[in-house]
Design a protein around this motif. Sequence first.
Motif, short mmCIF file in Angstrom:
data_model
loop_
_atom_site.label_atom_id
_atom_site.label_comp_id
_atom_site.label_asym_id
_atom_site.label_seq_id
_atom_site.Cartn_x
_atom_site.Cartn_y
_atom_site.Cartn_z
N GLY A 53 -1.94 -25.83 -11.89
CA GLY A 53 -2.50 -25.26 -13.17
C GLY A 53 -1.09 -24.80 -13.35
O GLY A 53 -0.56 -24.63 -14.46
N ASN A 54 -0.26 -24.67 -12.44
CA ASN A 54 1.15 -23.88 -12.46
C ASN A 54 2.06 -25.18 -12.45
O ASN A 54 3.17 -25.29 -12.47
N GLY A 55 1.94 -26.31 -13.12
CA GLY A 55 2.76 -27.37 -12.49
C GLY A 55 2.91 -27.79 -11.32
O GLY A 55 3.85 -29.28 -11.62
N PHE A 56 2.27 -27.61 -10.49
CA PHE A 56 2.47 -29.00 -9.17
C PHE A 56 1.39 -29.81 -8.88
O PHE A 56 0.12 -28.91 -9.27
N GLN A 57 1.87 -30.47 -7.79
CA GLN A 57 1.26 -31.81 -7.04
C GLN A 57 0.88 -32.04 -6.05
O GLN A 57 0.38 -32.67 -5.50
N SER A 58 1.74 -31.29 -5.38
CA SER A 58 1.41 -31.21 -3.82
C SER A 58 1.76 -29.38 -4.02
O SER A 58 2.62 -29.01 -3.80
N PRO A 59 0.96 -29.47 -2.53
CA PRO A 59 0.90 -28.07 -2.02
C PRO A 59 2.46 -27.39 -1.26
O PRO A 59 2.59 -26.80 -1.35
N GLN A 60 2.59 -28.45 -0.89
CA GLN A 60 4.15 -27.70 -0.15
C GLN A 60 5.70 -27.57 -1.09
O GLN A 60 5.66 -26.74 -1.20
N THR A 61 5.54 -28.36 -2.13
CA THR A 61 6.13 -28.22 -3.61
C THR A 61 5.38 -27.03 -3.76
O THR A 61 6.33 -26.05 -4.61
N PHE A 62 4.48 -26.95 -4.18
CA PHE A 62 3.84 -24.70 -4.63
C PHE A 62 4.26 -24.51 -3.97
O PHE A 62 4.76 -22.66 -4.45
N LEU A 63 4.07 -24.50 -2.58
CA LEU A 63 3.94 -23.13 -1.29
C LEU A 63 5.29 -23.23 -1.43
O LEU A 63 6.45 -21.76 -1.59
N GLN A 64 6.95 -24.09 -2.16
CA GLN A 64 7.58 -23.90 -1.73
C GLN A 64 8.36 -22.83 -2.59
O GLN A 64 9.24 -21.83 -3.16
N ALA A 65 8.17 -22.56 -4.19
CA ALA A 65 8.51 -22.20 -5.20
C ALA A 65 7.65 -21.10 -5.13
O ALA A 65 8.33 -19.70 -4.81
N GLN A 66 6.63 -20.28 -4.57
CA GLN A 66 6.12 -19.00 -4.15
C GLN A 66 6.62 -18.13 -3.21
O GLN A 66 6.64 -17.42 -3.04
N SER A 67 7.18 -18.66 -2.78
CA SER A 67 7.92 -18.57 -1.13
C SER A 67 8.78 -17.06 -1.83
O SER A 67 8.80 -16.20 -1.74
#
Length: 240
Positions: free
Chosen positions: A166-180
């Motif tokens: 829903g926030n535009g990410f298609q892989s958990p790794q890139t999502f968690l990197q952005a959330q860090s």
Amino acid sequence: MNSLEVLEQLLEHRETVLKLPTPMPLYAVAVLPAKLSSATRGIEASWGPKVNFQHCIYREDCTEPASSYIIKSQSAGTRTIVNYNELPEMSTEEFIQIADSMPTAPKWFHFEGRIPDVTLQCIRYVRKLGPEHKISVEVEKPNRVGLQELAAEADVVFYSKSWAQGNGFQSPQTFLQAQSSLTPQSSILCCTWGEQGAVGLDKRKMAYVHSPASVDATLPIVEYVRTSSLSSSTEQSATY
């Protein structure tokens, strides 16, 4: 309550397999119907002896618990989930009274993130109690306002695939990197990803840990994609 059930199973494994003592009690802090109602007695009886219900809030004028009804369409292959809850939710004041009545030893508070504005005040109160307490929170529904603020206050955050996508990410790794960079208090971030299992990020080392999904070869993997954030929501199933 799902997290509490998993913790109960882990403690059972710790005692029976690893032969280690239970490190701390498990407290359920939830809103339930009248204490002597059949619904409440059934809920409490469904848990093992490791779960303590003394800090629950009982709404004595209610007899039914929060429930979810799943309606499946055989022709369309869709499932409609109807959530019903007549119980007034926990207030910040009620949580503060409960937190103050608990033992002063270090504790881990886990929040589901259902009512972000109330939960945020509860988290901030726990922070005032002392730095020895740990906080985790679930961030799941992408349309629920205020969840990002909860994540920013927690030590451990559990995200859902639907939140990440829903926030535009298609892989958990890139999502968690952005959330860090958006979670200054946290040390661990986790994200579930359906048939791909789950990924955790240890921010202290910036190291990823992947746990694959447990698969039974005799059963199909079914993932449900939420298409509505209303109390009655339709989910389309996809089989892999």
